[in-house]
Write a protein that holds these residues in place. Structure first.
Motif, PDB file in Angstrom:
ATOM      1  N   LEU A   1       0.873  -0.783   0.227  1.00 34.87           N
ATOM      2  CA  LEU A   1       0.286   0.294   0.538  1.00 34.87           C
ATOM      3  C   LEU A   1       0.737   1.365  -0.424  1.00 34.87           C
ATOM      4  CD1 LEU A   1      -2.796  -0.544   2.167  1.00 34.87           C
ATOM      5  CD2 LEU A   1      -2.808  -1.402   0.097  1.00 34.87           C
ATOM      6  N   THR A   2       2.582   0.969   0.414  1.00 37.36           N
ATOM      7  CA  THR A   2       3.356   1.881   0.052  1.00 37.36           C
ATOM      8  C   THR A   2       2.344   3.068  -0.669  1.00 37.36           C
ATOM      9  OG1 THR A   2       3.984   1.410   1.659  1.00 37.36           O
ATOM     10  CG2 THR A   2       4.914   2.973   0.929  1.00 37.36           C
ATOM     11  N   GLY A   3       3.054   2.950  -1.888  1.00 39.07           N
ATOM     12  CA  GLY A   3       2.647   3.282  -3.153  1.00 39.07           C
ATOM     13  C   GLY A   3       1.811   3.850  -3.660  1.00 39.07           C
TER      14      GLY A   3
ATOM     15  N   ALA B   1       1.785  13.273   2.366  1.00 40.94           N
ATOM     16  CA  ALA B   1       1.488  13.999   3.132  1.00 40.94           C
ATOM     17  C   ALA B   1       0.388  12.818   3.734  1.00 40.94           C
ATOM     18  CB  ALA B   1       0.315  14.532   2.838  1.00 40.94           C
ATOM     19  N   ASP B   2      -0.293  11.554   3.467  1.00 38.87           N
ATOM     20  CA  ASP B   2      -1.075  10.971   3.843  1.00 38.87           C
ATOM     21  C   ASP B   2      -0.195   9.459   5.280  1.00 38.87           C
ATOM     22  OD1 ASP B   2      -3.963  11.608   3.103  1.00 38.87           O
ATOM     23  OD2 ASP B   2      -3.746  10.003   1.974  1.00 38.87           O
ATOM     24  N   LEU B   3       1.117   9.658   4.222  1.00 41.91           N
ATOM     25  CA  LEU B   3       2.223   8.735   5.296  1.00 41.91           C
ATOM     26  C   LEU B   3       2.788   9.468   6.373  1.00 41.91           C
ATOM     27  CD1 LEU B   3       3.958   7.117   2.364  1.00 41.91           C
ATOM     28  CD2 LEU B   3       2.696   5.922   4.239  1.00 41.91           C
ATOM     29  N   ALA B   4       2.895  10.955   6.535  1.00 48.80           N
ATOM     30  CA  ALA B   4       3.675  12.054   7.254  1.00 48.80           C
ATOM     31  C   ALA B   4       1.720  12.017   8.108  1.00 48.80           C
ATOM     32  CB  ALA B   4       4.130  13.263   7.183  1.00 48.80           C
TER      33      ALA B   4
ATOM     34  N   GLN C   1      -8.757   9.604   5.442  1.00 50.51           N
ATOM     35  CA  GLN C   1      -9.427  10.806   4.996  1.00 50.51           C
ATOM     36  C   GLN C   1     -10.009  11.344   6.389  1.00 50.51           C
ATOM     37  OE1 GLN C   1     -13.005   9.931   2.544  1.00 50.51           O
ATOM     38  NE2 GLN C   1     -11.543   8.568   1.221  1.00 50.51           N
ATOM     39  N   LEU C   2      -9.690  10.786   7.084  1.00 51.36           N
ATOM     40  CA  LEU C   2     -10.239  10.905   8.876  1.00 51.36           C
ATOM     41  C   LEU C   2      -9.383  11.703   9.484  1.00 51.36           C
ATOM     42  CD1 LEU C   2     -12.276  10.946  11.041  1.00 51.36           C
ATOM     43  CD2 LEU C   2     -11.187   8.191  11.799  1.00 51.36           C
ATOM     44  N   PHE C   3      -7.958  11.461   9.466  1.00 52.49           N
ATOM     45  CA  PHE C   3      -7.437  12.091  10.142  1.00 52.49           C
ATOM     46  C   PHE C   3      -7.068  13.015   8.984  1.00 52.49           C
ATOM     47  CE2 PHE C   3      -4.947   7.407  11.926  1.00 52.49           C
ATOM     48  CZ  PHE C   3      -5.821   8.210  12.658  1.00 52.49           C
ATOM     49  N   SER C   4      -6.881  13.427   7.850  1.00 50.70           N
ATOM     50  CA  SER C   4      -6.870  14.601   6.850  1.00 50.70           C
ATOM     51  C   SER C   4      -8.141  15.192   7.482  1.00 50.70           C
ATOM     52  CB  SER C   4      -6.605  14.168   5.474  1.00 50.70           C
ATOM     53  OG  SER C   4      -7.367  15.320   4.736  1.00 50.70           O
TER      54      SER C   4
ATOM     55  N   ILE D   1      -9.458  15.285  10.818  1.00 50.30           N
ATOM     56  CA  ILE D   1      -9.776  16.169  11.707  1.00 50.30           C
ATOM     57  C   ILE D   1      -8.349  16.423  12.173  1.00 50.30           C
ATOM     58  CG2 ILE D   1     -11.146  14.303  12.514  1.00 50.30           C
ATOM     59  CD1 ILE D   1      -9.088  12.927  13.530  1.00 50.30           C
ATOM     60  N   ASP D   2      -6.827  16.094  11.807  1.00 52.12           N
ATOM     61  CA  ASP D   2      -5.425  17.400  11.647  1.00 52.12           C
ATOM     62  C   ASP D   2      -5.587  18.801  11.702  1.00 52.12           C
ATOM     63  OD1 ASP D   2      -3.092  16.981  12.561  1.00 52.12           O
ATOM     64  OD2 ASP D   2      -3.078  17.216  10.095  1.00 52.12           O
TER      65      ASP D   2
END
Length: 307
Positions: free
Chosen positions: A104-106, A111-114, A163-166, A168-169
């Protein structure tokens, strides 16, 4: 808060997935607890109070909390009668969820990984007010993905989690921002005191002084508000803690009795049987096969998301 039960991933996660979803219905005597995993708790229905770490927060639908491992908390409904339930949608995240599968890394952005790396390192709770409840659809989709899990659904689960973390972050706050509101009923503080000192000797005189009223007046008001006497409520709290210790630890039953403040084993066995309908040993054995009933039946639904 300290010295409270730790709810473990080994027991609460019913499959190999690093994500679990539960919709819990909170009670006045829900026990203070910690996790050994991260929880995103979303107030789905009702009003209440959230005691987390050293903070006391009035909550309503749309309030969201990111609760890292080791943070003690408990929700309590604002209503004493049970007629207006407080329901919390919990997204349970094992530590392993932050170990991104190589395949899934690719597919995830930098931004998601960070962002996943950022949340993984959190040690303090944070909160977000979703006043329009715009996250409900996202939670619904996450629940559907979890419920219909297949070997091909992992990318969809990570996409929704990102999407959730994006969402609320950018808005997470500590301390949690609250608009001015009316003072809470002091009897909520009384029950919290009981939840925090359940293993100590609490006299009626001491607890009534806690809110500066006479013992007689306290007894009358407590029964009027909660439908239970002070002693009945304290016994219920101790039995609920006993259930959690039985479910999540290998402590000896005698040690559990002492842990909840009861030194007389005959009395403990009698109270426990009256509360649960079975002996402590039978309850522990039963819990090994019925994890959905953990925490005194607080779990409202493990398979159905918010409507």
């Amino acid at each position: 808060m300290g010295g409270f039960p730790v709810l473990t991933a080994d027991y609460l996660f019913d499959r190999n997935s690093p994500l679990q979803m539960l919709l819990s219905e909170e009670t006045l005597t829900s026990v203070c607890h910690q996790y050994d995993f991260m929880v995103v708790a979303y107030v789905y229905e009702g009003e209440g109070i959230h005691y987390i770490a050293q903070d006391k927060i009035r909550v309503e639908p749309g309030d969201l909390f990111v609760i890292p491992p080791g943070v003690t908390h408990v929700f309590q409904p604002l209503d004493f009668t049970g007629s207006r339930p407080l329901r919390i949608l919990n997204v349970l995240l094992k530590r392993e969820v932050f170990d991104i599968p190589p395949e899934l890394t690719g597919s995830l952005s930098e931004a998601d990984l960070a962002r996943l790396a950022f949340f993984r390192k959190q040690t303090s709770w944070s909160g977000y007010k979703d006043k329009a409840m715009e996250l409900t659809d996202l939670f619904n989709n996450l629940q559907k993905t979890y419920s219909n899990q297949t070997s091909t659904s992992l990318p969809a689960m990570y996409s929704l989690l990102c999407q959730l973390f994006s969402s609320i972050d950018p808005h997470m706050q500590v301390p949690f921002h609250e608009e001015p509101q009316m003072e809470n009923d002091p009897f909520h503080d009384v029950i919290l005191f009981m939840l925090n000192h359940f293993n100590q000797r609490i006299s009626l005189q001491e607890i009534s002084r806690y809110i500066s009223i006479s013992s007689r007046h306290f007894q009358r008001l407590f029964k009027y508000k909660t439908g239970k006497s002070f002693i009945q409520m304290l016994q219920e709290i101790r039995m609920k803690y006993s259930c959690v210790f039985l479910a999540f630890t290998d402590m000896r039953i005698q040690n559990i009795a002492l842990e909840v403040g009861i030194g007389d084993m005959k009395y403990f066995y009698r109270l426990f049987r009256e509360y649960s309908g079975m002996t402590p040993a039978s309850y522990r054995h039963w819990q090994q096969y019925h994890y959905h009933s953990i925490l005194e039946g607080m779990i409202y639904s493990a398979r159905h998301s918010a409507r």
